[in-house]
Design a protein around this motif. Structure first.
Motif, PDB file in Angstrom:
ATOM      1  N   UNK A 119      -3.084   0.740  -9.451  1.00 47.09           N
ATOM      2  CA  UNK A 119      -3.855   0.896  -8.478  1.00 47.09           C
ATOM      3  C   UNK A 119      -3.461   0.879  -6.641  1.00 47.09           C
ATOM      4  N   UNK A 120      -4.542   2.009  -6.366  1.00 50.95           N
ATOM      5  CA  UNK A 120      -3.819   2.083  -5.302  1.00 50.95           C
ATOM      6  C   UNK A 120      -5.400   2.120  -3.781  1.00 50.95           C
ATOM      7  N   UNK A 121      -4.880   1.603  -3.162  1.00 53.52           N
ATOM      8  CA  UNK A 121      -5.755   1.223  -1.750  1.00 53.52           C
ATOM      9  C   UNK A 121      -5.711   2.127  -0.771  1.00 53.52           C
ATOM     10  N   UNK A 179      -3.580   9.792   5.577  1.00 52.02           N
ATOM     11  CA  UNK A 179      -2.203   8.874   6.162  1.00 52.02           C
ATOM     12  C   UNK A 179      -1.954   7.677   5.307  1.00 52.02           C
ATOM     13  N   UNK A 180      -0.781   7.032   5.781  1.00 53.12           N
ATOM     14  CA  UNK A 180      -0.432   5.978   5.253  1.00 53.12           C
ATOM     15  C   UNK A 180       0.803   6.503   4.432  1.00 53.12           C
ATOM     16  N   UNK A 181       0.894   5.310   3.217  1.00 55.31           N
ATOM     17  CA  UNK A 181       1.899   4.763   2.218  1.00 55.31           C
ATOM     18  C   UNK A 181       2.047   5.909   1.303  1.00 55.31           C
ATOM     19  N   UNK A 216      -3.739   5.114   3.165  1.00 54.06           N
ATOM     20  CA  UNK A 216      -3.515   4.617   1.688  1.00 54.06           C
ATOM     21  C   UNK A 216      -2.409   3.161   2.210  1.00 54.06           C
ATOM     22  N   UNK A 217      -3.073   2.127   2.180  1.00 53.28           N
ATOM     23  CA  UNK A 217      -2.279   0.775   2.688  1.00 53.28           C
ATOM     24  C   UNK A 217      -1.776   0.142   1.361  1.00 53.28           C
ATOM     25  N   UNK A 218      -1.559   0.493  -0.053  1.00 58.16           N
ATOM     26  CA  UNK A 218      -0.724  -0.402  -0.839  1.00 58.16           C
ATOM     27  C   UNK A 218      -1.302   0.625  -2.035  1.00 58.16           C
ATOM     28  N   UNK A 224       2.721  -2.057  -0.031  1.00 59.50           N
ATOM     29  CA  UNK A 224       2.050  -1.803   0.669  1.00 59.50           C
ATOM     30  C   UNK A 224       2.766  -1.667   2.302  1.00 59.50           C
ATOM     31  N   UNK A 225       1.558  -0.935   3.111  1.00 59.20           N
ATOM     32  CA  UNK A 225       2.600  -0.885   4.343  1.00 59.20           C
ATOM     33  C   UNK A 225       2.472  -1.180   5.179  1.00 59.20           C
TER      34      UNK A 225
END
Length: 186
Positions: free
Chosen positions: A73-75, A50-52, A163-165, A170-171
């Motif tokens: 970078x991916x967070x 899920x996420x960005x 994924x948040x960033x 960012x998400x």
């Protein structure tokens, strides 16, 4: 004018606009959420993640975001089974060996469950005898299912992945299934 869209991709949605699968009924795709012609995902996010997700109509921007050589970078937030020790978390940063070679996070840390988190549909499987922990992981490479394989390598399989960033994007404040336009300037 270049368009850059951020989407909070729900669980179970394919990171493509059509379903070319062989399953009986069509699976949800990006076309169910983003009614904008001419944009394409800059990278992928697995169906069970899920996420960005960023989408753009500019091939150069898409390449800058998605190409592994760019090291953007991916967070991620990973809800993992069990309680990793500080040594196990440190191992994510020092490196683990996967079938396709060594992998390491640029940062990894255990965190409390985020209070802004939406419920997943369907919910993860919960086992009363085994706790779960949230781990924040940042990577600069993006191999197939890398976070899931890395947490499994330290003995803590991922139950949920968000994924948040991605780079500077960012998400934050974007509800699940929602999208908006971003400034495409890096």
């Amino acid at each position: 004018m270049t368009r850059l869209i951020r989407l909070n991709k729900p669980f179970g949605v394919l990171s493509q606009f059509t379903d070319r699968g062989t399953e009986g009924s069509p699976r949800p795709t990006l076309s169910d959420y983003v009614p904008v012609p001419g944009v394409y995902p800059a990278g992928r996010l697995d169906r069970d993640s899920e996420g960005l997700l960023l989408l753009t109509d500019n091939g150069r921007l898409q390449a800058r975001i998605a190409q592994p050589g760019r090291k953007m970078p991916k967070t991620y937030l990973a809800q993992v089974e069990g309680t990793p020790t500080p040594e196990a978390i440190a191992q994510l940063q020092s490196g683990v060996t996967l079938k396709d070679g060594p992998a390491r996070a640029t940062s990894a840390r255990a965190i409390p469950e985020p209070d802004w988190l939406w419920p997943r549909d369907p919910p993860i499987r919960v086992r009363k005898s085994i706790p779960d922990t949230w781990v924040e992981i940042t990577l600069t490479e993006g191999r197939n299912r890398q976070v899931r394989r890395m947490t499994a390598a330290i003995g803590h399989p991922t139950l949920r992945l968000i994924r948040t960033q991605i780079g500077p994007w960012t998400l934050t404040d974007l509800a699940q299934g929602q999208w908006d336009d971003l400034d495409p300037k890096l």
